[in-house]
Design a protein around this motif. Sequence first.
Motif, mmCIF file in Angstrom:
data_model
loop_
_atom_site.group_PDB
_atom_site.id
_atom_site.type_symbol
_atom_site.label_atom_id
_atom_site.label_comp_id
_atom_site.label_asym_id
_atom_site.label_seq_id
_atom_site.Cartn_x
_atom_site.Cartn_y
_atom_site.Cartn_z
ATOM 1 N N VAL A 91 0.715 -0.949 -0.099
ATOM 2 C CA VAL A 91 0.404 -0.366 0.082
ATOM 3 C C VAL A 91 1.247 1.518 0.049
ATOM 4 O O VAL A 91 1.990 1.622 1.179
ATOM 5 C CB VAL A 91 -0.668 -0.015 1.125
ATOM 6 C CG1 VAL A 91 -1.766 0.729 1.195
ATOM 7 C CG2 VAL A 91 -2.384 -1.662 0.979
ATOM 8 N N ASP A 92 0.819 1.907 -0.439
ATOM 9 C CA ASP A 92 1.713 2.973 -1.127
ATOM 10 C C ASP A 92 2.917 3.298 -1.013
ATOM 11 O O ASP A 92 3.235 4.974 -0.740
ATOM 12 C CB ASP A 92 0.770 4.630 -0.056
ATOM 13 C CG ASP A 92 -0.268 4.554 -0.429
ATOM 14 O OD1 ASP A 92 -1.103 4.426 -0.782
ATOM 15 O OD2 ASP A 92 -1.290 4.928 1.302
ATOM 16 N N ARG A 93 2.600 2.452 -2.392
ATOM 17 C CA ARG A 93 4.902 2.188 -1.962
ATOM 18 C C ARG A 93 5.061 3.512 -3.475
ATOM 19 O O ARG A 93 6.085 3.815 -3.083
ATOM 20 C CB ARG A 93 4.784 0.868 -2.805
ATOM 21 C CG ARG A 93 6.358 0.376 -3.303
ATOM 22 C CD ARG A 93 6.836 -1.093 -3.986
ATOM 23 N NE ARG A 93 7.826 -0.952 -3.824
ATOM 24 C CZ ARG A 93 8.971 -2.223 -3.989
ATOM 25 N NH1 ARG A 93 8.049 -3.607 -3.877
ATOM 26 N NH2 ARG A 93 10.208 -2.375 -4.455
ATOM 27 N N PHE A 94 4.398 3.571 -4.035
ATOM 28 C CA PHE A 94 4.575 4.858 -5.226
ATOM 29 C C PHE A 94 4.210 5.975 -4.907
ATOM 30 O O PHE A 94 2.861 6.530 -4.237
ATOM 31 C CB PHE A 94 4.563 4.220 -6.340
ATOM 32 C CG PHE A 94 5.076 3.294 -6.687
ATOM 33 C CD1 PHE A 94 6.396 3.161 -7.078
ATOM 34 C CD2 PHE A 94 4.898 2.148 -6.589
ATOM 35 C CE1 PHE A 94 7.035 1.976 -7.242
ATOM 36 C CE2 PHE A 94 5.192 0.514 -7.502
ATOM 37 C CZ PHE A 94 6.326 1.177 -7.526
ATOM 38 N N ALA A 95 4.466 7.185 -5.049
ATOM 39 C CA ALA A 95 4.004 8.357 -4.173
ATOM 40 C C ALA A 95 3.379 9.230 -5.890
ATOM 41 O O ALA A 95 3.964 10.678 -5.696
ATOM 42 C CB ALA A 95 5.084 9.456 -4.014
ATOM 43 N N PHE A 96 2.946 8.894 -6.629
ATOM 44 C CA PHE A 96 2.818 9.266 -7.484
ATOM 45 C C PHE A 96 1.393 9.014 -8.544
ATOM 46 O O PHE A 96 1.159 7.729 -7.956
ATOM 47 C CB PHE A 96 4.222 9.330 -8.734
ATOM 48 C CG PHE A 96 4.514 7.486 -9.335
ATOM 49 C CD1 PHE A 96 3.777 7.260 -10.250
ATOM 50 C CD2 PHE A 96 5.513 6.797 -9.181
ATOM 51 C CE1 PHE A 96 4.123 6.030 -11.026
ATOM 52 C CE2 PHE A 96 6.080 5.728 -8.739
ATOM 53 C CZ PHE A 96 5.295 5.073 -9.903
ATOM 54 N N ALA A 97 0.992 9.726 -9.634
ATOM 55 C CA ALA A 97 -0.203 9.120 -10.035
ATOM 56 C C ALA A 97 0.217 8.438 -11.251
ATOM 57 O O ALA A 97 1.525 8.595 -11.788
ATOM 58 C CB ALA A 97 -1.352 10.424 -10.081
ATOM 59 N N ILE A 98 -1.233 8.461 -12.501
ATOM 60 C CA ILE A 98 -0.144 7.591 -13.755
ATOM 61 C C ILE A 98 -2.148 8.399 -14.511
ATOM 62 O O ILE A 98 -2.822 8.089 -13.686
ATOM 63 C CB ILE A 98 -0.557 6.149 -13.587
ATOM 64 C CG1 ILE A 98 0.258 5.353 -12.750
ATOM 65 C CG2 ILE A 98 -0.921 6.018 -15.059
ATOM 66 C CD1 ILE A 98 0.253 3.527 -13.012
ATOM 67 N N ARG A 99 -1.905 9.521 -14.906
ATOM 68 C CA ARG A 99 -2.674 10.256 -15.248
ATOM 69 C C ARG A 99 -2.613 9.789 -17.735
ATOM 70 O O ARG A 99 -2.668 9.409 -17.748
ATOM 71 C CB ARG A 99 -1.952 11.599 -15.972
ATOM 72 C CG ARG A 99 -2.048 12.515 -14.208
ATOM 73 C CD ARG A 99 -1.940 13.637 -14.666
ATOM 74 N NE ARG A 99 -1.193 14.344 -15.398
ATOM 75 C CZ ARG A 99 -0.658 15.860 -15.873
ATOM 76 N NH1 ARG A 99 -1.369 16.181 -15.028
ATOM 77 N NH2 ARG A 99 0.268 15.851 -15.939
ATOM 78 N N VAL A 100 -4.131 9.656 -17.474
ATOM 79 C CA VAL A 100 -4.454 9.155 -18.349
ATOM 80 C C VAL A 100 -4.652 9.962 -19.862
ATOM 81 O O VAL A 100 -5.556 11.069 -19.181
ATOM 82 C CB VAL A 100 -4.907 8.543 -18.526
ATOM 83 C CG1 VAL A 100 -5.815 7.011 -20.335
ATOM 84 C CG2 VAL A 100 -5.297 7.296 -17.887
ATOM 85 N N GLY A 101 -3.847 10.460 -21.153
ATOM 86 C CA GLY A 101 -4.396 11.386 -21.648
ATOM 87 C C GLY A 101 -4.092 11.320 -22.975
ATOM 88 O O GLY A 101 -4.430 9.923 -23.487
#
Length: 234
Positions: A210-220
């Motif tokens: 849980v919450d290993r990564f501090a980034f979002a993945i944005r779809v564009g």
Amino acid sequence: MNVRILELIEGAKQARGLTVIIDVYRAFSLESYLFGQGAKAIFPIGSIEEALAYRKEHPDYITFGERYGAQVEGFEYGNSPSQVVGKDLTGKYCIHTTSAGTQGIVNATGATEIVAASLVNAGAIARYIQCKDPEEVSIVAMGNQGVSTADEDVLCAHYIKALLEGADYEQTCTLVQQKAEDLRTSAGKKFFDPKQPAFPEGDFELCSAVDRFAFAIRVGHDETGRLVNTRFDC
């Protein structure tokens, strides 16, 4: 902020506003690890045929994909984080097609914006949404093959919703970590079943971090209009 939870491919079709597409086991957990290891961009594609055609145009792109959990024939990798963890993907472009996660993206045609989530980046997704402060948020738990409920995706959806509604982070995160671990005897038991080699044991721990990564993945979209996922540090 009006936040609602939807499920499955039908839920993705109903999504409006800023839309979160969730696939914990394993699409967007995998994508988080790919970005964490340096991938430049990931192209989510609905069909195997289109993915192979796009790879033919770009033979240097790396293909990832599954159907019913199993690696797609002709692809370099399946949908498994443990296949690629630790590999240097700096600057690489990836093609990704799955039975649930990527289907959610291509079916969320009513969304004003899409982000991709799993337990490993859920907190970052919540922070991203709070910064954007949209009027409407649709959180879609994609489930198994996009047609039946998956407890891990529902857990992630409620976690994000709770954070958006002001829940204490430390307490909520700890509770979600416990619930994610408990899934090893229910939704996650396939990772410990030798009769299901498409689901390696190592994937369970990687997807449950849980919450290993501090980034979002944005779809564009890229310059040609093709869907493309990119990393956004929160």
